[in-house]
Design an enzyme around this catalytic site. Structure first.
Site, PDB file in Angstrom:
ATOM      1  N   ASN A  76       0.821  -1.207   0.000  1.00 20.09           N
ATOM      2  CA  ASN A  76       0.000   0.000   0.000  1.00 20.09           C
ATOM      3  C   ASN A  76       0.858   1.262   0.000  1.00 20.09           C
ATOM      4  OD1 ASN A  76      -2.559  -1.296   0.077  1.00 20.09           O
ATOM      5  ND2 ASN A  76      -2.230  -1.747   2.248  1.00 20.09           N
ATOM      6  N   HIS A  77       0.246   2.348  -0.409  1.00 29.68           N
ATOM      7  CA  HIS A  77       0.854   3.667  -0.308  1.00 29.68           C
ATOM      8  C   HIS A  77       0.329   4.354   0.959  1.00 29.68           C
ATOM      9  CE1 HIS A  77       2.628   4.104  -4.465  1.00 29.68           C
ATOM     10  NE2 HIS A  77       1.913   2.989  -4.574  1.00 29.68           N
ATOM     11  N   PRO A  78       1.066   5.303   1.523  1.00 27.86           N
ATOM     12  CA  PRO A  78       0.644   5.964   2.769  1.00 27.86           C
ATOM     13  C   PRO A  78      -0.415   7.031   2.504  1.00 27.86           C
ATOM     14  CG  PRO A  78       2.752   6.827   2.059  1.00 27.86           C
ATOM     15  CD  PRO A  78       2.403   5.746   1.084  1.00 27.86           C
TER      16      PRO A  78
END
Length: 208
Positions: A76-78
């Site tokens: 995932n991306h933040p």
């Protein structure tokens, strides 16, 4: 898909053309199809993949069948930060330093687990951090967002239960038998038993 089945090696993985691996441990009799990208994974005995499979931070148990174009454990991306883009946490390619080692290390700790004797169909996506139980079937094109129980068939987007492979008592007996942990010698001795009706197989081996 196989056009010609390769002769596999017991101790060295058979890796298809264009495939790349990083920080990955292999069991015996493993085959990766062409153009796979495998990062920070463990791949168990007798596992195989089709073409264009991408896996990250995943632990595969034994006798897993993976069709082409499968994605397991995408990171995932933040999205709770000001910027989701990779430049903000791992931006060396763009000339930004230092990278966010803590964030990257924590992301690697989110492991996806695929149980023994799982069949994953073409084009499946299995999100990170999930557990797919022994003997499960993931239908082609499914997007899996929740854990899957052993010997359950799921499909769709998001994936939902379609049916059980076997009654509960058969499922319990198969996990007790745990044939995937048999020695090579025992697998060879009882190889033809895997063609028996499930009731006969269980009756024969439940008290081994």
């Amino acid at each position: 898909m196989h056009i010609d089945f390769p002769k596999l090696s017991q101790n060295e993985p058979t890796i298809g053309k264009g495939s790349k691996t990083k920080n990955t441990k292999f069991g015996q009799w493993v085959e990766l199809g062409e153009n796979n990208l495998i990062d920070n994974c463990t791949i168990g005995d007798y596992d195989y993949t089709g073409q264009y499979c991408f896996m990250q931070n995943t632990d595969l148990k034994k006798f897993i069948s993976i069709a082409a174009m499968v994605r397991i454990g995408p990171t995932n991306h933040p999205y709770d930060r000001p910027a989701q883009h990779i430049f903000a946490y791992n931006g060396a390619a763009y000339g930004f330093e230092p990278k966010d080692d803590e964030y990257l290390a924590n992301r690697k700790k989110i492991r996806t687990t695929i149980g023994n004797d799982v069949w994953i169909g073409h084009g499946v996506v299995i999100q990170s951090g999930l557990t797919i139980g022994d003997g499960a079937v993931i239908g082609a094109g499914a997007i899996v967002t929740h854990d899957v129980e052993p010997y359950t068939i799921v499909g769709g987007t998001p994936a939902k239960k379609i049916k059980d492979r076997f009654p509960d008592e058969i499922k319990a007996d198969l996990q007790k038998i745990a044939w995937w942990d048999w020695s090579r010698e025992k697998l060879e001795k009882y190889y033809l038993d895997f063609r028996l009706p499930i009731d006969e197989f269980v009756q024969k081996h439940i008290n081994d």
